[in-house]
Design an enzyme around this catalytic site. Structure first.
Site, PDB file in Angstrom:
ATOM      1  N   ASP A 137       0.848  -1.190   0.000  1.00 25.34           N
ATOM      2  CA  ASP A 137       0.000   0.000   0.000  1.00 25.34           C
ATOM      3  C   ASP A 137       0.885   1.242   0.000  1.00 25.34           C
ATOM      4  O   ASP A 137       1.725   1.414   0.889  1.00 25.34           O
ATOM      5  CB  ASP A 137      -0.892  -0.008   1.251  1.00 25.34           C
ATOM      6  CG  ASP A 137      -1.896   1.130   1.250  1.00 25.34           C
ATOM      7  OD1 ASP A 137      -2.878   1.042   2.022  1.00 25.34           O
ATOM      8  OD2 ASP A 137      -1.697   2.095   0.488  1.00 25.34           O
ATOM      9  N   GLY A 138       0.711   2.103  -0.985  1.00 22.34           N
ATOM     10  CA  GLY A 138       1.539   3.303  -1.100  1.00 22.34           C
ATOM     11  C   GLY A 138       1.371   4.249   0.075  1.00 22.34           C
ATOM     12  O   GLY A 138       2.307   4.960   0.446  1.00 22.34           O
ATOM     13  N   ASP A 155       0.439   7.713  -9.380  1.00 21.69           N
ATOM     14  CA  ASP A 155      -0.184   7.232 -10.625  1.00 21.69           C
ATOM     15  C   ASP A 155      -1.288   6.257 -10.236  1.00 21.69           C
ATOM     16  O   ASP A 155      -1.183   5.050 -10.423  1.00 21.69           O
ATOM     17  CB  ASP A 155       0.893   6.553 -11.485  1.00 21.69           C
ATOM     18  CG  ASP A 155       0.336   5.941 -12.767  1.00 21.69           C
ATOM     19  OD1 ASP A 155       1.115   5.289 -13.483  1.00 21.69           O
ATOM     20  OD2 ASP A 155      -0.878   6.105 -13.019  1.00 21.69           O
ATOM     21  N   SER A 156      -2.344   6.821  -9.636  1.00 21.78           N
ATOM     22  CA  SER A 156      -3.375   5.949  -9.050  1.00 21.78           C
ATOM     23  C   SER A 156      -4.611   5.861  -9.922  1.00 21.78           C
ATOM     24  O   SER A 156      -4.784   6.613 -10.875  1.00 21.78           O
ATOM     25  CB  SER A 156      -3.794   6.543  -7.698  1.00 21.78           C
ATOM     26  OG  SER A 156      -4.642   7.661  -7.940  1.00 21.78           O
ATOM     27  N   THR A 157      -5.517   4.975  -9.551  1.00 21.62           N
ATOM     28  CA  THR A 157      -6.853   4.923 -10.130  1.00 21.62           C
ATOM     29  C   THR A 157      -7.635   6.152  -9.659  1.00 21.62           C
ATOM     30  O   THR A 157      -7.120   6.993  -8.962  1.00 21.62           O
ATOM     31  CB  THR A 157      -7.593   3.674  -9.582  1.00 21.62           C
ATOM     32  OG1 THR A 157      -7.596   3.774  -8.145  1.00 21.62           O
ATOM     33  CG2 THR A 157      -6.915   2.387  -9.994  1.00 21.62           C
ATOM     34  N   PRO A 162      -8.904   1.095  -2.520  1.00 17.89           N
ATOM     35  CA  PRO A 162      -7.639   1.355  -1.823  1.00 17.89           C
ATOM     36  C   PRO A 162      -7.016   2.700  -2.194  1.00 17.89           C
ATOM     37  O   PRO A 162      -6.090   3.162  -1.528  1.00 17.89           O
ATOM     38  CB  PRO A 162      -6.742   0.204  -2.274  1.00 17.89           C
ATOM     39  CG  PRO A 162      -7.301  -0.253  -3.577  1.00 17.89           C
ATOM     40  CD  PRO A 162      -8.794  -0.037  -3.465  1.00 17.89           C
TER      41      PRO A 162
HETATM   42  N1  SAM Z   1      -3.420   6.038 -15.264  1.00 14.29           N
HETATM   43  C1  SAM Z   1      -4.407   5.413 -14.574  1.00 14.29           C
HETATM   44  C2  SAM Z   1      -5.508   6.358 -14.246  1.00 14.29           C
HETATM   45  O1  SAM Z   1      -5.234   7.545 -14.200  1.00 14.29           O
HETATM   46  O2  SAM Z   1      -6.637   5.962 -14.128  1.00 14.29           O
HETATM   47  C3  SAM Z   1      -3.852   4.694 -13.389  1.00 14.29           C
HETATM   48  C4  SAM Z   1      -3.144   3.532 -13.790  1.00 14.29           C
HETATM   49  S1  SAM Z   1      -2.449   2.504 -12.563  1.00 14.29           S
HETATM   50  C5  SAM Z   1      -2.877   0.990 -13.242  1.00 14.29           C
HETATM   51  C6  SAM Z   1      -3.382   2.638 -11.108  1.00 14.29           C
HETATM   52  C7  SAM Z   1      -2.950   1.662 -10.041  1.00 14.29           C
HETATM   53  O3  SAM Z   1      -3.079   2.196  -8.721  1.00 14.29           O
HETATM   54  C8  SAM Z   1      -3.795   0.353 -10.019  1.00 14.29           C
HETATM   55  O4  SAM Z   1      -3.008  -0.690 -10.517  1.00 14.29           O
HETATM   56  C9  SAM Z   1      -4.158   0.154  -8.532  1.00 14.29           C
HETATM   57  O5  SAM Z   1      -4.061  -1.184  -8.119  1.00 14.29           O
HETATM   58  C10 SAM Z   1      -3.119   1.052  -7.856  1.00 14.29           C
HETATM   59  N2  SAM Z   1      -3.469   1.487  -6.496  1.00 14.29           N
HETATM   60  C11 SAM Z   1      -4.681   1.896  -6.038  1.00 14.29           C
HETATM   61  N3  SAM Z   1      -4.596   2.211  -4.722  1.00 14.29           N
HETATM   62  C12 SAM Z   1      -3.306   1.989  -4.339  1.00 14.29           C
HETATM   63  C13 SAM Z   1      -2.582   2.137  -3.107  1.00 14.29           C
HETATM   64  N4  SAM Z   1      -3.187   2.582  -1.992  1.00 14.29           N
HETATM   65  N5  SAM Z   1      -1.259   1.850  -3.101  1.00 14.29           N
HETATM   66  C14 SAM Z   1      -0.632   1.405  -4.222  1.00 14.29           C
HETATM   67  N6  SAM Z   1      -1.258   1.235  -5.426  1.00 14.29           N
HETATM   68  C15 SAM Z   1      -2.572   1.528  -5.478  1.00 14.29           C
END
Ligand code: SAM
Length: 275
Positions: A137-138, A155-157, A162
């Site tokens: 978890d970031g 670079d998150s969702t 999460p």
């Molecule tokens: N560019 C994309 C967007 O703007 O929608 C994001 C792409 S990237 C695949 C997003 C990633 O963030 C996902 O793989 C997700 O699993 C990850 N993620 C979400 N919450 C997180 C957290 N708390 N810590 C680390 N990674 C996380």
């Protein structure tokens, strides 16, 4: 039979894509991970039915979330990427010779697995010796690593599941502490058309924690509304004070020294938003 997938970008707006076939589908601990092949955008990564990245337009997002920040800093060495399991941001970070190590902290290993299998042109940097991959978890990682990184990329969702905590003031404070004295961070901060409450709230939080906050935009065709925002919090260096003539030559298709400047020229309705 025609196969189409539909993403509801808002409750009243959707985007539909013709699908050739589904290449990968796994339900992980966190989300439904899919890779589909499409005629319009080639292969695309979907999480819970939401487009994350596509082979055809990913360069816009990955170049802008990376190069604006790295070219604002002086010889950045350590970079942290939170999320970004598709690898596109890591690939762009590694284009900077001064970078000694880039650490990817992605919560869902299925995303990394899917990208390595079906998105090689995006995930190629994940096997670079300068890349460290941590499945965690970031939010926890920044809390546990003080004064470590020159740049942090979020670079998150969207703010769901999460990722909710990745858009909060507490997290931005921890990011501040995880950065070196001259560090900066850049986060994807959603659509100026459809996230009109979130963007000003984030900008106000970042402005109250960092010596300077900046907002810039780019056009990502498969994201809601196309026009996407990024927010930067910086401790020392200002992207608008960069001598763009000194920006090193980089193999890019969207980012350029001119775009480094123009992306901060905000439309009146966006200026109004963060006023
Ligand atoms: N560019 C994309 C967007 O703007 O929608 C994001 C792409 S990237 C695949 C997003 C990633 O963030 C996902 O793989 C997700 O699993 C990850 N993620 C979400 N919450 C997180 C957290 N708390 N810590 C680390 N990674 C996380």
């Amino acid at each position: 039979m025609d196969l189409w997938f539909t993403e509801y970008q808002t409750k009243d707006l959707s985007i539909g894509c013709r699908v050739i076939k589904t290449l990968y589908r796994e339900k992980s601990q966190y989300q439904d991970v899919m890779i589909v092949e499409t005629p319009q955008f080639d292969r695309m990564l979907l999480l819970d039915g939401v487009i994350q990245t596509t082979v055809k337009d990913e360069f816009v997002y990955h170049e802008m979330i990376t190069h604006i920040g790295l070219n604002t800093l002086k010889d950045p060495r350590r970079v942290l990427v939170i999320g970004g399991g598709d690898g596109g941001t890591v690939r762009e970070v590694l284009k900077h010779k001064s970078v000694e190590k880039v650490t990817l902290v992605e919560i869902d290993e299925k995303v990394i697995e899917a990208a390595k299998m079906f998105l090689p042109e995006i995930s190629c940097g994940l096997s670079d010796p300068r890349a460290e991959i941590i499945v965690d978890d970031g939010i926890k990682h920044v809390r546990e690593n003080k004064n470590t990184y020159d740049m942090i990329v979020v670079d998150s969702t969207d703010p769901v599941g999460p990722a909710v905590g990745l858009f909060g003031a507490e997290f931005y404070r921890d990011v501040y502490n995880a950065l070196t004295d001259t560090g900066l961070f850049v986060a994807q901060t959603e659509s100026p058309f459809f996230n009109r409450e979130l963007i000003p709230r984030i900008f106000a939080d970042v402005s109250s924690i960092f010596s300077k906050a900046r907002l810039f935009t780019a056009n990502v065709p498969t994201y809601p509304g196309g026009l996407w925002s990024f927010t930067m919090g910086t401790k020392k260096y200002d992207p608008l004070e960069v001598d763009t003539a000194s920006i090193p030559e980089l193999e890019t298709r969207y980012y350029s020294p001119e775009i480094h400047r123009s992306c901060f020229i905000l439309q009146p309705f966006i200026k109004e938003l963060i006023k």
